[in-house]
Motif scaffolding. Structure first.
Motif, PDB file in Angstrom:
ATOM      1  N   ALA A   1       1.002  -1.091   0.008  1.00  0.00           N
ATOM      2  CA  ALA A   1      -0.020   0.021  -0.011  1.00  0.00           C
ATOM      3  C   ALA A   1       0.806   1.287  -0.151  1.00  0.00           C
ATOM      4  CB  ALA A   1      -1.040   0.032   1.311  1.00  0.00           C
ATOM      5  N   TYR A   2       2.203   1.207  -0.283  1.00  0.00           N
ATOM      6  CA  TYR A   2       2.997   2.252  -0.240  1.00  0.00           C
ATOM      7  C   TYR A   2       2.893   3.264  -1.392  1.00  0.00           C
ATOM      8  CZ  TYR A   2       7.117   5.056  -0.356  1.00  0.00           C
ATOM      9  OH  TYR A   2       8.094   6.180  -0.456  1.00  0.00           O
ATOM     10  N   VAL A   3       2.848   4.472  -1.212  1.00  0.00           N
ATOM     11  CA  VAL A   3       2.696   5.348  -2.387  1.00  0.00           C
ATOM     12  C   VAL A   3       3.832   6.488  -2.303  1.00  0.00           C
ATOM     13  CG1 VAL A   3       1.296   7.323  -3.378  1.00  0.00           C
ATOM     14  CG2 VAL A   3       0.126   5.259  -2.570  1.00  0.00           C
ATOM     15  N   ASP A   4       4.527   6.649  -3.379  1.00  0.00           N
ATOM     16  CA  ASP A   4       5.490   7.728  -3.372  1.00  0.00           C
ATOM     17  C   ASP A   4       4.904   9.138  -3.328  1.00  0.00           C
ATOM     18  OD1 ASP A   4       7.663   6.070  -3.805  1.00  0.00           O
ATOM     19  OD2 ASP A   4       7.404   6.015  -6.334  1.00  0.00           O
ATOM     20  N   LYS A   5       6.019  10.014  -2.744  1.00  0.00           N
ATOM     21  CA  LYS A   5       5.551  11.316  -2.767  1.00  0.00           C
ATOM     22  C   LYS A   5       6.805  12.178  -3.149  1.00  0.00           C
ATOM     23  CE  LYS A   5       6.884  12.437   2.144  1.00  0.00           C
ATOM     24  NZ  LYS A   5       7.595  11.280   2.503  1.00  0.00           N
ATOM     25  N   HIS A   6       6.475  13.432  -3.385  1.00  0.00           N
ATOM     26  CA  HIS A   6       7.376  14.298  -3.600  1.00  0.00           C
ATOM     27  C   HIS A   6       8.733  14.285  -2.623  1.00  0.00           C
ATOM     28  CE1 HIS A   6       9.895  17.662  -5.480  1.00  0.00           C
ATOM     29  NE2 HIS A   6       9.694  18.310  -4.186  1.00  0.00           N
ATOM     30  N   GLU A   7       9.758  14.150  -2.929  1.00  0.00           N
ATOM     31  CA  GLU A   7      10.920  13.941  -2.183  1.00  0.00           C
ATOM     32  C   GLU A   7      12.164  14.589  -2.553  1.00  0.00           C
ATOM     33  OE1 GLU A   7      10.084   9.704   0.367  1.00  0.00           O
ATOM     34  OE2 GLU A   7      10.448   9.721  -1.761  1.00  0.00           O
ATOM     35  N   LEU A   8      12.930  15.126  -1.580  1.00  0.00           N
ATOM     36  CA  LEU A   8      13.989  15.872  -2.051  1.00  0.00           C
ATOM     37  C   LEU A   8      15.251  14.843  -2.417  1.00  0.00           C
ATOM     38  CD1 LEU A   8      14.351  18.581   0.888  1.00  0.00           C
ATOM     39  CD2 LEU A   8      14.698  19.002  -1.628  1.00  0.00           C
ATOM     40  N   ASP A   9      16.022  15.226  -3.371  1.00  0.00           N
ATOM     41  CA  ASP A   9      17.125  14.560  -3.554  1.00  0.00           C
ATOM     42  C   ASP A   9      18.006  14.656  -2.405  1.00  0.00           C
ATOM     43  OD1 ASP A   9      19.337  13.406  -5.619  1.00  0.00           O
ATOM     44  OD2 ASP A   9      20.289  14.882  -4.487  1.00  0.00           O
ATOM     45  N   PRO A  10      18.669  13.525  -1.515  1.00  0.00           N
ATOM     46  CA  PRO A  10      19.455  13.907  -0.617  1.00  0.00           C
ATOM     47  C   PRO A  10      20.615  14.898  -0.681  1.00  0.00           C
ATOM     48  CG  PRO A  10      19.860  11.584  -1.239  1.00  0.00           C
ATOM     49  CD  PRO A  10      18.897  12.310  -2.077  1.00  0.00           C
ATOM     50  N   PHE A  11      21.349  14.905  -1.810  1.00  0.00           N
ATOM     51  CA  PHE A  11      22.542  15.573  -2.091  1.00  0.00           C
ATOM     52  C   PHE A  11      22.049  17.021  -2.154  1.00  0.00           C
ATOM     53  CE2 PHE A  11      24.047  11.582  -3.679  1.00  0.00           C
ATOM     54  CZ  PHE A  11      25.231  11.551  -3.201  1.00  0.00           C
ATOM     55  N   GLU A  12      20.840  17.408  -2.708  1.00  0.00           N
ATOM     56  CA  GLU A  12      20.256  18.797  -2.786  1.00  0.00           C
ATOM     57  C   GLU A  12      19.798  19.028  -1.435  1.00  0.00           C
ATOM     58  OE1 GLU A  12      18.633  22.216  -4.896  1.00  0.00           O
ATOM     59  OE2 GLU A  12      20.312  20.843  -5.015  1.00  0.00           O
ATOM     60  N   ALA A  13      19.331  18.146  -0.797  1.00  0.00           N
ATOM     61  CA  ALA A  13      19.020  18.539   0.855  1.00  0.00           C
ATOM     62  C   ALA A  13      20.068  19.052   1.566  1.00  0.00           C
ATOM     63  CB  ALA A  13      18.487  17.488   1.402  1.00  0.00           C
ATOM     64  N   ILE A  14      21.393  18.384   1.260  1.00  0.00           N
ATOM     65  CA  ILE A  14      22.489  18.912   2.017  1.00  0.00           C
ATOM     66  C   ILE A  14      22.845  20.162   1.678  1.00  0.00           C
ATOM     67  CG2 ILE A  14      24.826  18.380   2.368  1.00  0.00           C
ATOM     68  CD1 ILE A  14      24.330  15.162   2.141  1.00  0.00           C
ATOM     69  N   ARG A  15      22.770  20.284   0.411  1.00  0.00           N
ATOM     70  CA  ARG A  15      23.276  21.748  -0.117  1.00  0.00           C
ATOM     71  C   ARG A  15      22.347  22.815   0.344  1.00  0.00           C
ATOM     72  NH1 ARG A  15      22.011  25.426  -3.581  1.00  0.00           N
ATOM     73  NH2 ARG A  15      20.000  24.255  -4.535  1.00  0.00           N
ATOM     74  N   LEU A  16      21.081  22.543   0.219  1.00  0.00           N
ATOM     75  CA  LEU A  16      20.122  23.733   0.598  1.00  0.00           C
ATOM     76  C   LEU A  16      20.043  23.915   2.282  1.00  0.00           C
ATOM     77  CD1 LEU A  16      16.708  22.288  -1.216  1.00  0.00           C
ATOM     78  CD2 LEU A  16      18.083  24.486  -1.680  1.00  0.00           C
ATOM     79  N   VAL A  17      20.302  22.781   3.178  1.00  0.00           N
ATOM     80  CA  VAL A  17      20.338  22.990   4.429  1.00  0.00           C
ATOM     81  C   VAL A  17      21.615  23.738   4.904  1.00  0.00           C
ATOM     82  CG1 VAL A  17      20.620  21.883   6.786  1.00  0.00           C
ATOM     83  CG2 VAL A  17      18.871  21.095   4.886  1.00  0.00           C
ATOM     84  N   LYS A  18      22.630  23.565   4.298  1.00  0.00           N
ATOM     85  CA  LYS A  18      23.907  24.167   4.490  1.00  0.00           C
ATOM     86  C   LYS A  18      23.806  25.492   4.087  1.00  0.00           C
ATOM     87  CE  LYS A  18      27.303  20.645   5.076  1.00  0.00           C
ATOM     88  NZ  LYS A  18      27.505  20.805   6.305  1.00  0.00           N
ATOM     89  N   ALA A  19      23.300  25.817   2.845  1.00  0.00           N
ATOM     90  CA  ALA A  19      22.846  27.180   2.486  1.00  0.00           C
ATOM     91  C   ALA A  19      22.151  28.183   3.518  1.00  0.00           C
ATOM     92  CB  ALA A  19      22.276  27.410   0.922  1.00  0.00           C
ATOM     93  N   ALA A  20      21.267  27.147   4.016  1.00  0.00           N
ATOM     94  CA  ALA A  20      20.400  27.753   5.133  1.00  0.00           C
ATOM     95  C   ALA A  20      21.080  27.983   6.393  1.00  0.00           C
ATOM     96  CB  ALA A  20      19.089  27.038   5.234  1.00  0.00           C
TER      97      ALA A  20
END
Length: 291
Positions: A169-188
């Motif tokens: 019953a799993y359904v995908d959702k919009h998720e961040l690429d983890p490399f992009e997540a690292i970049r975004l968090v560090k930029a913040a």
């Protein structure tokens, strides 16, 4: 110092309000607690306003990510990235968090539809009622399944039979690429820690080679001491962290009554906490003033 760096409130899929969570954290003898609701920061203001004297709050979020298939043939895998002490108003990261949150409702509706096809008499209305305005997620769907007697506990839903990443019953959702997540968090101005990286009972896990690649991209640490890691797994992760120069944290992943873990069940070494706060520039820990 007793430091718990991974908890959830009703702003996502916990059962304690943010105010109740910080009061319960103080009652549990914690000195520091991080509020890391899924993909959002909506509980921070309430938690800060209610923060008891003697307890420090670390603001954060648990970001939903998906690692793309690798050229070597590794399949795509979902993972969670704990982000600490970032600037919540930084627009690029805020926009990505909003995209993930906006996709949670259609995703949950999709899981309800799949469960109904499997014969579970679940309704979207009840799931939404359980979520009560928080960021709806799998634990809310699981709680409805518990009410129906389909499973005995919320944790029982996170299997291939039901809602695990490879579940029926799993359904995908919009998720961040983890490399992009690292970049975004560090930029913040924030700090990133990979949550429960080898929690195998949740489904497919990220490989050690992928963790190494994330470390090369700026990942700060990995969550080692967690209820879903047995002792051999923790030892393996400590060795990997040492090899990669990563910080190691410990946390309860507290969800209130929705899961069996308790506040402070696993904690983070004060020296590691100090290094996390040293690296952060987007926000700073908030000391309690007796709210």
């Amino acid at each position: 110092m007793r430091i718990d760096l991974h908890t959830h409130s009703t702003a996502s899929d916990g059962t304690d309000t943010p105010a109740e969570l910080v009061r319960n954290a103080a009652a549990a003898g914690l000195d520091v607690v991080a509020l890391t609701d899924h993909d959002g920061v909506g509980g921070h203001a309430e938690a800060i306003a209610a923060l008891p004297a003697g307890l420090t709050l670390v603001t954060g979020a648990e970001l939903s990510c998906r690692l793309a298939p690798s050229p070597s043939g590794e399949a795509a895998v979902g993972l969670h990235m704990l982000a600490y002490l970032f600037d919540p108003l930084e627009p690029e990261l805020a926009r990505e968090r909003e995209l993930v949150r906006d996709d949670r409702v259609p995703r949950a509706r999709g899981m309800v539809a799949k469960l109904r096809e499997l014969g579970v008499p679940i309704t979207w209305e009840r799931v939404a009622e359980i979520a009560a305005g928080g960021a709806v997620g799998r634990p809310h769907v699981a709680a409805a399944m518990v009410e129906l007697g389909v499973i005995d506990s919320v944790s029982d839903a996170f299997t291939s039979d039901w809602l695990a990443n490879d579940g029926r019953a799993y359904v995908d959702k919009h998720e961040l690429d983890p490399f992009e997540a690292i970049r975004l968090v560090k930029a913040a101005g924030g700090v990133t820690v990979l949550a429960h990286p080898l929690a195998v009972k949740r489904g497919r896990c990220v490989s050690e080679s992928a963790i190494a690649a994330l470390a090369s991209a700026g990942l700060d640490g990995i969550e080692v001491d967690h209820m879903d890691h047995d002792e051999p797994t923790r030892a393996r992760l400590r060795g990997l962290a040492a090899d990669l120069g990563l910080l190691t944290t410990g946390s309860s992943d507290y969800h209130g009554s929705r899961k069996t873990c308790v506040l402070g069940e696993y904690t983070t070494d004060p020296e590691i906490y100090g290094e996390i706060t040293r690296r952060a520039t987007g926000a700073f820990p908030v000391p309690g003033a007796g709210g």
